[in-house]
Write a protein that holds these residues in place. Structure first.
Motif, PDB file in Angstrom:
ATOM      1  N   GLN A 221      40.687  46.597  31.173  1.00 28.38           N
ATOM      2  CA  GLN A 221      40.286  47.471  32.123  1.00 28.38           C
ATOM      3  C   GLN A 221      42.084  47.686  32.284  1.00 28.38           C
ATOM      4  OE1 GLN A 221      40.266  42.946  34.630  1.00 28.38           O
ATOM      5  NE2 GLN A 221      39.416  45.223  35.812  1.00 28.38           N
TER       6      GLN A 221
ATOM      7  N   GLN B 186      40.413  41.948  31.656  1.00 29.83           N
ATOM      8  CA  GLN B 186      39.814  42.382  30.749  1.00 29.83           C
ATOM      9  C   GLN B 186      40.881  42.375  30.030  1.00 29.83           C
ATOM     10  OE1 GLN B 186      35.463  43.451  30.915  1.00 29.83           O
ATOM     11  NE2 GLN B 186      35.911  42.858  33.054  1.00 29.83           N
TER      12      GLN B 186
ATOM     13  N   GLY C 229      39.308  40.854  37.435  1.00 29.16           N
ATOM     14  CA  GLY C 229      38.833  40.878  36.196  1.00 29.16           C
ATOM     15  C   GLY C 229      36.991  41.097  35.178  1.00 29.16           C
ATOM     16  N   ARG C 230      36.379  40.858  37.465  1.00 29.34           N
ATOM     17  CA  ARG C 230      35.295  40.444  36.918  1.00 29.34           C
ATOM     18  C   ARG C 230      34.605  41.947  37.405  1.00 29.34           C
ATOM     19  NH1 ARG C 230      35.306  34.985  38.177  1.00 29.34           N
ATOM     20  NH2 ARG C 230      35.820  35.250  40.107  1.00 29.34           N
ATOM     21  N   SER C 231      35.981  43.025  37.940  1.00 30.16           N
ATOM     22  CA  SER C 231      35.464  43.716  38.779  1.00 30.16           C
ATOM     23  C   SER C 231      35.054  45.106  37.571  1.00 30.16           C
ATOM     24  CB  SER C 231      36.391  44.047  39.921  1.00 30.16           C
ATOM     25  OG  SER C 231      37.567  44.693  39.183  1.00 30.16           O
ATOM     26  N   GLY C 232      35.757  45.033  36.503  1.00 27.00           N
ATOM     27  CA  GLY C 232      36.383  45.884  35.486  1.00 27.00           C
ATOM     28  C   GLY C 232      37.020  47.253  35.969  1.00 27.00           C
TER      29      GLY C 232
ATOM     30  N   GLY D 111      41.730  34.410  30.357  1.00 27.22           N
ATOM     31  CA  GLY D 111      40.204  35.309  30.544  1.00 27.22           C
ATOM     32  C   GLY D 111      40.190  36.143  31.962  1.00 27.22           C
TER      33      GLY D 111
ATOM     34  N   ALA E 111      40.505  36.381  38.659  1.00 30.46           N
ATOM     35  CA  ALA E 111      39.668  36.691  38.245  1.00 30.46           C
ATOM     36  C   ALA E 111      38.324  37.644  39.278  1.00 30.46           C
ATOM     37  CB  ALA E 111      39.057  34.975  38.196  1.00 30.46           C
ATOM     38  N   ASP E 112      38.549  38.002  40.507  1.00 35.71           N
ATOM     39  CA  ASP E 112      37.973  38.308  41.103  1.00 35.71           C
ATOM     40  C   ASP E 112      38.235  39.904  40.377  1.00 35.71           C
ATOM     41  OD1 ASP E 112      36.616  36.468  42.063  1.00 35.71           O
ATOM     42  OD2 ASP E 112      37.958  36.712  44.039  1.00 35.71           O
TER      43      ASP E 112
END
Length: 387
Positions: A201, A198, A174-177, A195, A171-172
């Motif tokens: 990305q 993304q 994913g959140r970074s984009g 989720g 998830a880290d």
């Protein structure tokens, strides 16, 4: 996951390889040199009688060139194996069992056909290495069954070179984009659907080399295998020549990698053979981890004779892979303390997580698929464990 580890082909082609053999063609069929051709030291101990019970030649299809993942299979080869350079195969006595073993390279050697597809094309193949994702995805149209779990934890990883980034979870990432460079694989649908990543990305254009990773100074995240790319990037790719950071997929995703499997419709007719053969593969891994050098030397020799477009092995790479197999818990006993068994709850979790994405992609698993449809511990010797 389809293996796209062609980094050595790239470093050869642009002259950045350190300690890798030169690219070139080979002769058609040879015996390995004396240093690697005597078979493994323990091969004579594999003496379970297989003559008349198994095929005269037990054919095993791998999913890539010789590498640390298949060390235990090469461990089973007896004296003076033959290398068929034209067909990317090596064969010889299967220990002292009375039958022969033929190990076939996969990936580029078979035009990247999956093991599932090769099962259908060539009836001579008895066993093959498949990721369980592949088994589940093909369960409706091309069913197969895993009979041994050589890896308790997948060596699949995501790695990056930007030392300022310290991703601890998927998830880290994913959140970074951050761009995630991958192939087109079943598990990605699950990670996006849940989720963790993304969709925007994901870049599915990864073709197996590391040029883009180096050109972008490691600021993207790339898929790979912990037993391969980290060592090659640090030691063999002069344009990089430093460590990378990585996150193990198996810490969050219950995949089984390099499962030894058989085409489902061949299971019943080979039960007696498998009951004797699978324990040999278990014992071979125990022996390989205890002393990997003989099999590693043989794989280096075999790979050096094949026209792999520059993919080569080194003792350093294989030794690093052996260390990671142990230290990262890639190869370990199952939850029951037996080497090679499947955790059915974990298999069910994988089926559950994969099914929505596979269905959306138009490749749904077989209706009502259960763990017993894709894996079995029937042939495991419960007395064999890793120390």
């Amino acid at each position: 996951m389809t293996r796209l580890r062609s980094v050595a082909a790239w470093v050869c082609s642009v002259g950045l390889a350190v300690g890798l053999a030169a690219c070139g063609d080979s002769a058609s069929e040879t015996e390995p040199s004396a240093s690697a051709g005597a078979g493994t030291a323990a091969s004579a101990s594999y003496n379970t009688p297989l003559k008349g019970i198994c095929p005269d030649t037990v054919v095993v299809q791998t999913s890539w060139w010789p590498e640390v993942d298949y060390g235990a299979t090469y461990q089973l080869l007896g004296a003076n194996p033959k290398i068929d350079e034209g067909r990317f195969r090596v064969s010889g006595p299967l220990g002292a069992t009375g039958v022969n073993l033929e190990i076939r390279s996969g990936g580029p050697a078979v035009s990247f056909d999956s093991t599932s597809a090769l099962f259908e094309k060539d009836d001579d193949i008895l066993l093959g290495y498949l990721d369980l994702d592949e088994v589940i995805r093909n369960s409706a149209e091309h069913p197969s069954v895993g009979v041994l779990a050589p890896y308790a934890k997948t060596p699949l990883m995501f790695f990056w070179g930007d030392q300022s980034s310290d991703f601890r979870t998927l998830a880290d990432i994913g959140r970074s984009g951050r761009t995630v460079l991958v192939g087109d694989e079943a598990y990605l649908n699950a990670l996006v659907g849940e989720g963790l990543f993304q969709r925007s990305q994901i870049d599915n254009s990864y073709d197996g080399d590391l040029r883009r990773f180096v050109a972008e100074d490691g600021k993207l995240v790339q898929v790979g295998f912990v037993t391969d790319e980290p060592y090659r990037l640090e030691h063999d790719v002069a344009e990089w020549a430093k460590p990378v950071k990585y996150l193990m997929v198996g810490d969050e995703y219950p995949a089984y990698a390099n499962v030894l499997g058989i085409r489902k419709d061949k299971l019943a007719g080979n039960r007696e053979c498998l009951s004797r053969l699978v324990p040999l593969f278990q014992r071979a891994m125990v022996d390989y981890l205890a002393d990997p050098k003989p099999a590693n030397d043989l794989m280096i020799e075999v790979t050096s004779r094949l026209d792999t477009a520059g993919y080569e092995l080194s003792s350093g790479l294989l030794s690093d892979g052996n260390t990671k197999q142990r230290e990262l818990g890639l190869v370990r006993n199952g939850a029951d303390g037996v080497y090679g068994t499947f955790d059915t709850a974990r298999v069910q979790q994988l089926i559950t997580r994969l099914t929505p994405g596979l269905t959306e992609a138009g490749t749904p698993p077989a209706a009502g698929l259960k763990p017993a449809d894709v894996v079995t511990d029937e042939f495991i010797d419960t007395g064999i464990s890793l120390n």
